[in-house]
Design a protein around this motif. Structure first.
Motif, short mmCIF file in Angstrom:
data_model
loop_
_atom_site.label_atom_id
_atom_site.label_comp_id
_atom_site.label_asym_id
_atom_site.label_seq_id
_atom_site.Cartn_x
_atom_site.Cartn_y
_atom_site.Cartn_z
N THR A 82 0.85 -1.18 0.00
CA THR A 82 0.00 0.00 0.00
C THR A 82 0.89 1.23 0.00
O THR A 82 1.94 1.24 0.61
CB THR A 82 -0.92 0.03 1.23
OG1 THR A 82 -0.16 -0.38 2.34
CG2 THR A 82 -2.09 -0.88 1.04
N ILE A 83 0.44 2.23 -0.70
CA ILE A 83 1.30 3.38 -0.91
C ILE A 83 1.15 4.40 0.21
O ILE A 83 2.08 5.11 0.53
CB ILE A 83 0.97 4.02 -2.27
CG1 ILE A 83 1.12 2.98 -3.38
CG2 ILE A 83 1.85 5.20 -2.56
CD1 ILE A 83 2.49 2.35 -3.46
N ILE A 84 -0.02 4.48 0.78
CA ILE A 84 -0.19 5.49 1.82
C ILE A 84 -0.60 4.85 3.14
O ILE A 84 -1.21 3.79 3.14
CB ILE A 84 -1.25 6.53 1.43
CG1 ILE A 84 -2.54 5.80 1.04
CG2 ILE A 84 -0.75 7.44 0.36
CD1 ILE A 84 -3.75 6.69 1.01
N PRO A 85 -0.30 5.46 4.28
CA PRO A 85 0.59 6.62 4.33
C PRO A 85 2.03 6.20 4.10
O PRO A 85 2.45 5.15 4.55
CB PRO A 85 0.39 7.16 5.75
CG PRO A 85 -0.08 5.99 6.54
CD PRO A 85 -0.82 5.09 5.61
N LEU A 86 2.74 7.04 3.39
CA LEU A 86 4.08 6.69 2.95
C LEU A 86 5.09 6.58 4.08
O LEU A 86 6.16 6.04 3.88
CB LEU A 86 4.57 7.75 1.96
CG LEU A 86 4.28 7.44 0.51
CD1 LEU A 86 4.79 8.55 -0.36
CD2 LEU A 86 4.92 6.14 0.10
N LYS A 129 4.66 4.91 6.71
CA LYS A 129 4.43 3.67 7.45
C LYS A 129 4.88 2.46 6.62
O LYS A 129 5.14 2.58 5.43
CB LYS A 129 2.94 3.51 7.77
CG LYS A 129 2.39 4.62 8.65
CD LYS A 129 2.74 4.39 10.10
CE LYS A 129 1.88 5.26 10.98
NZ LYS A 129 2.51 6.23 11.79
N ASP A 130 4.91 1.33 7.29
CA ASP A 130 5.26 0.09 6.63
C ASP A 130 4.27 -0.21 5.51
O ASP A 130 3.06 -0.30 5.74
CB ASP A 130 5.23 -1.02 7.68
CG ASP A 130 5.66 -2.36 7.13
OD1 ASP A 130 5.79 -2.48 5.90
OD2 ASP A 130 5.86 -3.26 7.94
N ALA A 131 4.79 -0.39 4.30
CA ALA A 131 3.92 -0.53 3.14
C ALA A 131 3.18 -1.86 3.08
O ALA A 131 2.26 -2.03 2.30
CB ALA A 131 4.74 -0.35 1.86
N PHE A 132 3.57 -2.82 3.91
CA PHE A 132 2.94 -4.14 3.81
C PHE A 132 2.10 -4.48 5.04
O PHE A 132 1.87 -5.64 5.34
CB PHE A 132 4.01 -5.21 3.61
CG PHE A 132 4.71 -5.10 2.29
CD1 PHE A 132 4.15 -5.62 1.13
CD2 PHE A 132 5.93 -4.45 2.20
CE1 PHE A 132 4.80 -5.50 -0.08
CE2 PHE A 132 6.59 -4.34 0.99
CZ PHE A 132 6.02 -4.86 -0.16
N GLN A 169 2.53 -12.49 3.25
CA GLN A 169 3.95 -12.23 3.00
C GLN A 169 4.09 -10.89 2.29
O GLN A 169 3.27 -10.58 1.43
CB GLN A 169 4.58 -13.33 2.13
CG GLN A 169 5.04 -14.53 2.91
CD GLN A 169 6.32 -14.31 3.67
OE1 GLN A 169 6.64 -13.18 4.04
NE2 GLN A 169 7.05 -15.37 3.95
N PRO A 170 5.11 -10.12 2.61
CA PRO A 170 6.24 -10.42 3.49
C PRO A 170 6.02 -10.08 4.97
O PRO A 170 6.96 -9.68 5.65
CB PRO A 170 7.33 -9.54 2.90
CG PRO A 170 6.59 -8.34 2.41
CD PRO A 170 5.25 -8.82 1.96
N ARG A 171 4.83 -10.23 5.45
CA ARG A 171 4.58 -10.03 6.88
C ARG A 171 3.97 -11.31 7.43
O ARG A 171 2.91 -11.29 8.04
CB ARG A 171 3.65 -8.83 7.09
CG ARG A 171 4.24 -7.51 6.67
CD ARG A 171 5.41 -7.08 7.56
NE ARG A 171 6.05 -5.89 7.03
CZ ARG A 171 7.11 -5.90 6.22
NH1 ARG A 171 7.67 -7.05 5.85
NH2 ARG A 171 7.62 -4.79 5.78
N LEU A 172 4.66 -12.41 7.20
CA LEU A 172 4.17 -13.72 7.62
C LEU A 172 3.94 -13.77 9.13
O LEU A 172 2.97 -14.35 9.61
CB LEU A 172 5.18 -14.80 7.22
CG LEU A 172 4.74 -16.24 7.44
CD1 LEU A 172 3.73 -16.65 6.39
CD2 LEU A 172 5.93 -17.20 7.39
#
Lengths: 340, 270
Positions: free
Chosen positions: A184-188, A190-193, A217-220
């Motif tokens: 996710t692009i926003i909010p920029l 923060k962690d995008a995943f 993934q990549p937040r398994l």
């Protein structure tokens, strides 16, 4: 149907496939070009050498290609088609619901075709959910939270309008929500995943099943933690499974974590066709064992019984498919395509 | 001749500087990942303008990660003696213009991306990635120590001096030990050779009666990072464009492929 080396028949439901048109003619702009190129890079990066496709075929493949790759050469009994609109990138949509229905006409019993909507459309999204239910009797939806729309570069499952849509799904009995967590692009800042919005939605909508594609993934780790707590959160193996070829030991580490945390009843096979084809994936998966040292750390192993659940029985359960009667029906209607 | 000698030395230094920039998501050097595509030099060697061209595995890679790498390139190369200015060029990325404006124009991330940031800055994100890097490096060292037969109790009371003396015999742990140490010291978790070598990110000593659960948590962090690392390498491999070689001079490709040892350039070129 996958037939094991011992002759046992395994019912296979491919939980996440596409019938897309990413051809240059359908691309609206540079983003459309880059999107299909990114998919093609995934295909190239994780496929065995002899399973690679030409780019033009990858951009747009025919209904016959799909029938052959899934049901004739491939082991799928059924496939769940996910609609991915990407209207800002493609003139007629990337994966279009109507086009998927036309393609599926020849073998209706083999497909489940899920809809898609964008909660940022507000009231229109609600109307569209009604339309999809009435016209196509959809049983599930695919949501892509990283989709661009005008100035918006993504949304969250727990946004207010998203909740309005879930309320309607619940009311109409559309039970299965496939979630694709792209970056996710926003909010920029923060962690995008981030996958935590799944947690809120699953808690607040207990009647819906949330199938998180590529297991978050990549937040398994975050995904596993959420799936442990929420009985209605499932993991889809799209993108995870191809690692079985390129990095088998690493694949074993991922499976050990998933089996330990999420459990064998909440993991769903998928090829993500046409990024990958199911034949080699299912064959390799059936013949795979988690390396001993990794299995011992978590006290889990991929037994035949567990593989059978992952390959089809779990999806059959949440989609209300009676496996035995379905098998009999499919046996009576073999798939055929024009001779080449 | 003398000038060529200098230029070649600077080239090696720049490559070393770039190797200190890691992809924040993966904690792996951008040079190992094949992200750096070209380096161009202009001006005299003691007043050089260095242009670094880099490309990420996809057009969609998160712009905040792209910015952190661009900023790292600018900082590390800009800190070299003889370099007056650094220009970072990001190729084929959806937010290339903004990232370059933020770094080369010195405007910073927040100003350029203000409308997409909810008013926040990148400090929280940086802290998150630093913690993950620390955990990944520590896991590698812990797993190897346990495999070598060190008991959990002895690992819990191990000092930095003891850790430095362990013979890892190459491999991942040997490569990660100095990187782990660097973050440990930077965070102030150890200062002297007699200090404990292992603490968690919050600064607590590790339990002496069973590290299994702790190591399992670190393993999850590593599994996540490896997923992206493996994907990025694969994607980069299909997107990577060959850099042309130029008559006999070591080019960027030579550095990338390890054909030019770090210091050898200045010895052989004179």
């Amino acid at each position: 149907m996958y037939v094991t080396p011992e002759g046992k028949e395994i019912f296979v439901v491919d939980g996440h496939i596409h019938f897309w048109d990413g051809s240059p003619e359908n691309q609206r702009n540079i983003h459309g070009k880059q999107f299909i190129e990114c998919f093609y890079a995934y295909h190239n990066a994780l496929s065995p050498k002899d399973e690679l496709w030409e780019k033009s075929r990858f951009e747009k493949y025919s209904a016959d290609d799909l029938y052959r790759d899934l049901f004739i050469d491939g082991p799928d009994d059924m496939a769940i088609i996910q609609t991915t609109v990407l209207g800002d990138f493609y003139k007629n949509g990337f994966g279009d619901l109507g086009r998927a229905h036309d393609m599926a006409k020849r073998a209706k019993d083999r497909f489940i075709i899920n809809g898609a909507y964008d909660p940022r459309d507000g009231e229109k999204a609600l109307e569209y959910i009604h339309y999809m239910k009435e016209t196509y009797d959809i049983q599930g939806v695919k949501l892509y939270t990283a989709e661009w729309k005008g100035d918006s570069k993504g949304w969250k499952l727990n946004d207010p309008w998203s909740y309005r849509c879930f309320e309607l799904l619940d009311k109409l009995g559309i039970k299965n929500v496939h979630v694709h967590k792209g970056p996710t692009i926003i909010p920029l800042n923060k962690d995008a995943f981030d996958v935590h919005d799944v947690d809120y939605a699953a808690t607040d909508f207990q009647n819906l099943n949330f199938i998180v594609e590529h297991c978050g993934q990549p937040r398994l780790d975050d995904f596993c933690w959420i799936a442990v707590q929420e009985t209605n959160v499932f993991g889809g193996l799209a993108v995870v499974l191809p690692f079985i070829h390129s990095r088998p030991r690493y694949f074993g580490e991922m499976m050990a974590e998933l089996l330990f945390w999420v459990g064998p009843d909440k993991i769903l096979f998928s090829s993500d066709y046409a990024i990958w084809t199911p034949k080699w994936l299912v064959e390799k998966f059936w013949n795979y064992q988690i390396p001993e040292d990794i299995a011992a750390e978590r006290g889990v192993q991929l037994t035949d019984e567990i593989k059978e659940k992952i390959l089809g029985l779990n999806a059959a359960r949440i989609y209300g498919i009676d496996v035995e009667s379905k098998k009999a029906k499919l046996r009576a209607e073999p798939v055929s395509i024009a001779a080449e | 001749m003398c000038e060529m000698h200098e230029a070649r030395t600077l080239r090696g230094d720049v490559w070393q500087a770039l190797a200190r920039v890691a992809d924040p998501e993966l904690d792996e050097p951008i040079t190992d990942m094949g992200f750096v595509e070209d380096v161009e030099f202009a001006g005299p060697p003691d007043d050089a303008v260095v242009t670094v061209v880099f490309r990420l595995p996809t057009y969609w890679c998160s712009p905040n990660f792209a910015f952190l790498m661009a900023e790292g390139i600018s900082r590390e190369v800009g800190g070299l003696p003889g370099v007056t200015r650094v220009v970072v060029r990001l190729e084929d990325h959806m937010h290339a213009e903004e990232v370059m404006e933020a770094v080369n124009g010195g405007r910073g991330f927040q100003a350029v991306f203000a409308s997409l940031c909810d008013g926040g800055d990148l400090s929280e994100l940086r802290a998150t990635f630093e913690e993950k890097a620390f955990q990944r490096r520590q896991e590698s060292v812990l797993v190897r120590l346990r495999a070598l037969g060190w008991s959990d109790a002895s690992i819990a009371v191990m000092t930095l001096r003891q850790l430095d003396a362990v013979d890892f015999d190459g491999g991942e742990a040997a490569a990660q030990r100095p990187r782990y140490r660097e973050l440990l010291v930077r965070r102030g978790l150890a200062r002297w050779p007699g200090d404990l070598a292992f603490r968690n990110w919050e600064g607590e000593a590790l339990p002496g009666d069973g590290l299994k659960d702790y190591v399992a948590r670190l393993r999850q962090v590593r599994i996540n990072m490896e997923f992206n690392g493996a994907l990025c390498r694969g994607l980069q491999g299909t997107r990577y464009k060959e850099v042309q070689t130029v008559d006999g001079e070591p080019t960027l490709v030579d550095f990338m492929l390890g054909r030019v040892p770090a210091r050898e350039t200045s010895l052989t070129s004179g």
